[in-house]
Design a protein around this motif. Structure first.
Motif, mmCIF file in Angstrom:
data_model
loop_
_atom_site.group_PDB
_atom_site.id
_atom_site.type_symbol
_atom_site.label_atom_id
_atom_site.label_comp_id
_atom_site.label_asym_id
_atom_site.label_seq_id
_atom_site.Cartn_x
_atom_site.Cartn_y
_atom_site.Cartn_z
ATOM 1 N N ASP A 219 -4.354 84.204 80.347
ATOM 2 C CA ASP A 219 -3.061 83.629 80.731
ATOM 3 C C ASP A 219 -1.970 84.702 80.704
ATOM 4 O OD1 ASP A 219 -3.966 81.038 81.143
ATOM 5 O OD2 ASP A 219 -3.600 80.433 79.071
ATOM 6 N N ILE A 220 -1.987 85.519 79.662
ATOM 7 C CA ILE A 220 -0.967 86.567 79.521
ATOM 8 C C ILE A 220 -1.102 87.600 80.632
ATOM 9 C CG2 ILE A 220 -0.209 88.482 78.034
ATOM 10 C CD1 ILE A 220 -0.778 86.610 75.643
ATOM 11 N N VAL A 221 -2.335 87.954 80.969
ATOM 12 C CA VAL A 221 -2.557 88.873 82.095
ATOM 13 C C VAL A 221 -1.977 88.272 83.376
ATOM 14 C CG1 VAL A 221 -4.276 90.051 83.511
ATOM 15 C CG2 VAL A 221 -4.627 89.855 81.049
ATOM 16 N N SER A 222 -2.210 86.975 83.579
ATOM 17 C CA SER A 222 -1.707 86.296 84.775
ATOM 18 C C SER A 222 -0.177 86.304 84.814
ATOM 19 C CB SER A 222 -2.219 84.854 84.820
ATOM 20 O OG SER A 222 -3.622 84.825 84.958
ATOM 21 N N ILE A 223 0.442 86.139 83.661
ATOM 22 C CA ILE A 223 1.911 86.143 83.595
ATOM 23 C C ILE A 223 2.462 87.502 84.015
ATOM 24 C CG2 ILE A 223 3.870 86.117 81.972
ATOM 25 C CD1 ILE A 223 2.286 83.918 80.433
ATOM 26 N N VAL A 224 1.873 88.567 83.489
ATOM 27 C CA VAL A 224 2.342 89.912 83.827
ATOM 28 C C VAL A 224 2.118 90.192 85.318
ATOM 29 C CG1 VAL A 224 2.121 92.385 83.338
ATOM 30 C CG2 VAL A 224 1.927 90.730 81.476
ATOM 31 N N LYS A 225 0.990 89.742 85.853
ATOM 32 C CA LYS A 225 0.726 89.927 87.282
ATOM 33 C C LYS A 225 1.736 89.164 88.136
ATOM 34 C CE LYS A 225 -4.229 90.958 87.325
ATOM 35 N NZ LYS A 225 -5.568 90.489 87.762
ATOM 36 N N GLU A 226 2.115 87.968 87.678
ATOM 37 C CA GLU A 226 3.079 87.170 88.428
ATOM 38 C C GLU A 226 4.449 87.841 88.439
ATOM 39 O OE1 GLU A 226 4.340 84.228 90.902
ATOM 40 O OE2 GLU A 226 2.302 84.649 90.230
ATOM 41 N N VAL A 227 4.826 88.428 87.313
ATOM 42 C CA VAL A 227 6.083 89.189 87.272
ATOM 43 C C VAL A 227 6.016 90.347 88.258
ATOM 44 C CG1 VAL A 227 7.522 90.697 85.848
ATOM 45 C CG2 VAL A 227 6.689 88.529 84.911
ATOM 46 N N GLN A 228 4.878 91.034 88.284
ATOM 47 C CA GLN A 228 4.687 92.131 89.239
ATOM 48 C C GLN A 228 4.882 91.643 90.669
ATOM 49 O OE1 GLN A 228 1.091 95.147 89.471
ATOM 50 N NE2 GLN A 228 0.517 93.224 90.444
ATOM 51 N N ASN A 229 4.281 90.506 91.010
ATOM 52 C CA ASN A 229 4.418 89.951 92.352
ATOM 53 C C ASN A 229 5.872 89.618 92.677
ATOM 54 O OD1 ASN A 229 1.652 90.110 92.627
ATOM 55 N ND2 ASN A 229 1.297 87.951 92.183
ATOM 56 N N ASN A 230 6.552 89.023 91.707
ATOM 57 C CA ASN A 230 7.959 88.657 91.918
ATOM 58 C C ASN A 230 8.828 89.893 92.158
ATOM 59 O OD1 ASN A 230 7.249 86.007 91.526
ATOM 60 N ND2 ASN A 230 8.002 85.901 89.418
ATOM 61 N N ILE A 231 8.556 90.955 91.410
ATOM 62 C CA ILE A 231 9.332 92.186 91.550
ATOM 63 C C ILE A 231 9.119 92.797 92.933
ATOM 64 C CG2 ILE A 231 9.610 94.553 90.702
ATOM 65 C CD1 ILE A 231 10.768 92.395 88.849
ATOM 66 N N VAL A 232 7.853 92.829 93.370
ATOM 67 C CA VAL A 232 7.544 93.415 94.680
ATOM 68 C C VAL A 232 8.219 92.611 95.794
ATOM 69 C CG1 VAL A 232 5.699 93.898 96.333
ATOM 70 C CG2 VAL A 232 5.376 94.453 93.910
ATOM 71 N N THR B 116 13.157 91.307 79.978
ATOM 72 C CA THR B 116 12.533 90.182 79.274
ATOM 73 C C THR B 116 12.704 88.900 80.067
ATOM 74 O OG1 THR B 116 13.030 91.240 77.144
ATOM 75 C CG2 THR B 116 12.496 88.886 77.105
ATOM 76 N N GLU B 117 13.854 88.746 80.686
ATOM 77 C CA GLU B 117 14.151 87.531 81.448
ATOM 78 C C GLU B 117 13.166 87.323 82.598
ATOM 79 O OE1 GLU B 117 15.939 84.013 82.052
ATOM 80 O OE2 GLU B 117 16.346 85.416 80.400
ATOM 81 N N ASP B 118 12.696 88.405 83.200
ATOM 82 C CA ASP B 118 11.715 88.290 84.283
ATOM 83 C C ASP B 118 10.450 87.585 83.788
ATOM 84 O OD1 ASP B 118 13.135 89.615 86.409
ATOM 85 O OD2 ASP B 118 12.805 91.505 85.348
ATOM 86 N N PHE B 119 10.068 87.892 82.561
ATOM 87 C CA PHE B 119 8.861 87.281 81.985
ATOM 88 C C PHE B 119 9.116 85.849 81.532
ATOM 89 C CE2 PHE B 119 8.122 91.809 81.683
ATOM 90 C CZ PHE B 119 6.806 91.912 82.089
ATOM 91 N N LEU B 120 10.280 85.598 80.958
ATOM 92 C CA LEU B 120 10.592 84.253 80.477
ATOM 93 C C LEU B 120 10.629 83.250 81.618
ATOM 94 C CD1 LEU B 120 13.347 85.030 77.806
ATOM 95 C CD2 LEU B 120 10.926 84.506 77.424
#
Length: 254
Positions: free
Chosen positions: A189-202, A219-223
């Motif tokens: 789940d945590i890996v998926s969260i970090v990947k989703e942040v990556q997608n959002n940033i791109v 931090t807000e990007d992850f929250l």
């Protein structure tokens, strides 16, 4: 081997919720002892043809004994082991024959002829309560692999965010807060969260026509992602795992 006149545990069962590292533990174990790893699943064993599945099991153990006889440790890793070794009432004819063949082969490893071979059977399951008691007994080490605790969740965030830092500037991340907000989340789940942040940033970079170094990850990007990304583990099952561990576990990781 000279210190184990009675032999040593050859069967290890890793049980717990999905996405918490059971497969990774097996890979790490093989790496640590420089062992050959044979990865097995119900799909690789079972066959629609009568007798083929039992032959597959026999070939598997013949290959394992041949490799181990050349002084090389060997691990047979069985993923979703409950799919092969269900309780009697849940089995059909082919599954019963496969189960019986596995019992014969595993017991054969304990015989005088093969007892000194460094062959280990590591099984992983999300449903330990579905296992046949005969196989539970043959997995002499039964280890509960729980969801990551707060300390480990913080370490997971640090590890994967450090990979993002090679491409994007990282702000002052509050790892304790991220770990606090992900209680009962699995490692995957945590890996998926970090990947989703990556997608959002791109996506943001493309929408605004920015370069990678012009967006600082905070931090807000992850929250924001955590708020929408619910844990994949059913919290009601955690107690079931703990109870099974109390009844059958040899020791736990929590």
């Amino acid at each position: 081997p000279q210190y184990y006149p009675l032999g040593w545990p050859k069967g290890i069962l890793l049980f717990g919720p999905p996405g918490c590292g059971k497969t990774e533990i097996s890979l790490a174990l093989a790496n640590e002892i420089n062992a050959v790893l044979i990865n097995v699943s119900p799909a690789t064993i079972m066959s629609k043809w009568l007798g083929d599945a039992e032959k597959n099991v026999k070939k598997l153990f013949e290959k394992a004994r041949d490799i181990a006889s050349k002084d090389r440790p060997l691990i047979i890793f069985i993923d979703e082991v409950d799919g092969l070794f269900q309780q009697y009432s849940a089995e059909i004819g082919g599954e019963k024959r496969v189960r019986n063949q596995f019992l014969i082969e595993i017991d054969g490893l304990m015989s005088k002829e093969y007892s000194k071979l460094s062959i280990f059977i590591v099984g992983a399951t999300n449903k330990p309560w579905n296992l046949d008691i005969g196989f539970i007994r043959r997995f002499e080490r039964r280890i509960y692999v729980p969801p990551p605790d707060k300390r480990v969740r913080s370490m997971l965030f640090k590890h994967y965010i450090s990979k993002l830092s090679k491409t994007f500037p990282i702000g002052n991340i509050n790892y304790d807060e991220l770990a606090e907000k992900t209680e009962e989340y699995s490692s995957s789940d945590i890996v998926s969260i970090v990947k989703e942040v990556q997608n959002n940033i791109v996506e943001e970079l493309y929408e605004k026509g920015l370069r990678a170094n012009e967006k600082i990850i905070s931090t807000e990007d992850f929250l924001k992602v955590i708020e929408k990304h619910k844990p994949s583990i059913d919290s009601s099952l955690i107690e079931a795992y703990r109870e099974w561990n109390k009844q059958y576990g040899t020791y736990g990781l929590d």
